[in-house]
Design an enzyme around this catalytic site. Structure first.
Site, PDB file in Angstrom:
ATOM      1  N   LYS A  54      36.969  25.768 -13.081  1.00 16.84           N
ATOM      2  CA  LYS A  54      35.537  26.049 -13.213  1.00 16.84           C
ATOM      3  C   LYS A  54      35.284  26.922 -14.441  1.00 16.84           C
ATOM      4  O   LYS A  54      34.335  26.691 -15.197  1.00 16.84           O
ATOM      5  CB  LYS A  54      35.016  26.732 -11.934  1.00 16.84           C
ATOM      6  CG  LYS A  54      34.955  25.795 -10.742  1.00 16.84           C
ATOM      7  CD  LYS A  54      34.717  26.488  -9.405  1.00 16.84           C
ATOM      8  CE  LYS A  54      34.815  25.463  -8.261  1.00 16.84           C
ATOM      9  NZ  LYS A  54      34.661  26.051  -6.925  1.00 16.84           N
ATOM     10  N   GLN A  98      34.228  31.850  -4.299  1.00 13.65           N
ATOM     11  CA  GLN A  98      35.156  30.780  -3.907  1.00 13.65           C
ATOM     12  C   GLN A  98      35.570  30.935  -2.441  1.00 13.65           C
ATOM     13  O   GLN A  98      35.931  32.026  -1.997  1.00 13.65           O
ATOM     14  CB  GLN A  98      36.384  30.812  -4.842  1.00 13.65           C
ATOM     15  CG  GLN A  98      37.360  29.668  -4.647  1.00 13.65           C
ATOM     16  CD  GLN A  98      36.802  28.295  -5.025  1.00 13.65           C
ATOM     17  OE1 GLN A  98      35.898  28.178  -5.844  1.00 13.65           O
ATOM     18  NE2 GLN A  98      37.352  27.257  -4.438  1.00 13.65           N
ATOM     19  N   ASP A 121      26.258  26.970  -5.549  1.00  9.96           N
ATOM     20  CA  ASP A 121      27.040  26.166  -4.610  1.00  9.96           C
ATOM     21  C   ASP A 121      26.135  25.415  -3.631  1.00  9.96           C
ATOM     22  O   ASP A 121      26.585  24.486  -2.954  1.00  9.96           O
ATOM     23  CB  ASP A 121      27.945  27.083  -3.766  1.00  9.96           C
ATOM     24  CG  ASP A 121      29.388  27.071  -4.239  1.00  9.96           C
ATOM     25  OD1 ASP A 121      29.839  26.026  -4.739  1.00  9.96           O
ATOM     26  OD2 ASP A 121      30.056  28.111  -4.090  1.00  9.96           O
TER      27      ASP A 121
HETATM   28  N1  GUN Z   1      36.150  25.816  -1.748  1.00 11.46           N
HETATM   29  C1  GUN Z   1      36.336  24.474  -1.755  1.00 11.46           C
HETATM   30  N2  GUN Z   1      35.309  23.848  -2.368  1.00 11.46           N
HETATM   31  C2  GUN Z   1      34.449  24.823  -2.749  1.00 11.46           C
HETATM   32  C3  GUN Z   1      33.196  24.801  -3.433  1.00 11.46           C
HETATM   33  O1  GUN Z   1      32.642  23.753  -3.812  1.00 11.46           O
HETATM   34  N3  GUN Z   1      32.638  26.013  -3.655  1.00 11.46           N
HETATM   35  C4  GUN Z   1      33.200  27.170  -3.233  1.00 11.46           C
HETATM   36  N4  GUN Z   1      32.571  28.311  -3.472  1.00 11.46           N
HETATM   37  N5  GUN Z   1      34.355  27.228  -2.602  1.00 11.46           N
HETATM   38  C5  GUN Z   1      34.974  26.056  -2.354  1.00 11.46           C
END
Ligand code: GUN
Length: 280
Positions: A54, A98, A121
């Protein structure tokens, strides 16, 4: 039938290119660039990989990216204070914490503390509520990426039988609602579903998001179905999805590869959500 690949890698690259052009335009107008803050708590190896991807993607399109790497022992109050600080920081347009968080932290309270306008998100209850009621809010990145990719390949959902495997807040629940919004007839299967194959065999489109390597096999799927694989499972042979790709590519009409399918689309949609948060 030999399936056509739904190429998430290529489609995501096109999205990123468009975003990079938009960032240049914003800079030219002296409006600054979008800023994304990413928070990771602890040492979960998969999370570290995702967060690294990311951050790299943000830098590549010219966003400001701020990474907070916090130790496993971080308390709930400490994390809430950081969220509050980021909520009030005008340089930060998007906040991503995350998941999964360490067990001593209540993820629901952390997500609810993020300002909905900065919740890139799309996990905040306000954004989830908007999604379910059909109002415009921030949509979660993985299901948004699935919709984008299907649209890119001209795959219609109206009147189709869609089966979603998995009922997570991150993928299963939101994609089921997004499919309904496009007039598909949706069935959600999960760990307690009896005779799952009786549902999948009838499906025109299947989304597999259950986290079990090669779970969906060719005998469970009808000829010509569209297969979307959200799984990322690490086996000795490498990364594999939740579907038996080798067998299904001979039976499906369209299929997403792993890697190179939904994974890159998720990251591209995070960038898009951050750009949209900035523009608001
Ligand atoms: N953990 C697995 N997929 C995601 C996501 O799309 N966003 C976040 N914040 N954590 C995750």
């Amino acid at each position: 039938m030999t399936a056509r690949l739904l190429d998430g890698k290529k489609t995501a690259a096109l999205v990123r290119d468009k975003i990079a052009v938009e960032v240049e335009r914003l800079k030219g107008e002296g409006r600054g660039v979008p800023g994304l803050a990413v928070v990771i708590v602890g040492e979960n190896p998969a999370s570290r990989v995702y967060v690294g991807q990311k951050e790299k993607a943000c830098k590549a399109v010219g966003f400001d990216s701020i990474l907070h790497r916090l130790p496993e022992e971080t308390t709930q109050d400490e994390l809430l204070s950081l969220v509050e600080e980021m909520n009030n920081d005008p340089r930060i347009d998007g906040i991503l914490v995350q998941l999964p968080l360490p067990r001593h932290i209540n993820s629901d309270s952390i997500i609810a503390a993020i300002k909905p306008e900065k919740d890139v998100d799309g996990f905040h209850p306000i954004n989830m509520g908007k999604l379910v009621t059909g109002l415009k809010g921030t949509e979660p990145c993985t299901p948004k990426g699935i919709m984008y990719l299907l649209n890119e390949y001209g795959i219609e959902l109206e009147g189709k039988r869609a089966v979603v495997l998995g009922r997570s807040n991150i993928v299963g629940k939101p994609i089921a609602h997004m499919f309904m919004g496009k007039n598909a007839t949706v069935t959600v299967c999960h760990s307690r579903t009896k005779d799952m194959a009786s549902y999948t065999k009838e499906a025109d489109i299947i989304v597999a998001a259950i986290g079990k390597a090669k779970f969906l096999t060719a005998d469970m799927v009808k000829e010509g179905a569209v297969i979307v694989d959200v799984g990322i499972n690490r086996l000795e042979e490498g990364l594999v999805g939740d579907v038996d790709f080798e067998a299904l590519k001979e039976k499906a009409s369209y299929i997403t590869p792993v890697p190179g399918g939904i994974g890159p689309m998720t990251i591209a949609m995070l960038l898009l959500n951050t750009l949209e948060a900035f523009e608001q």
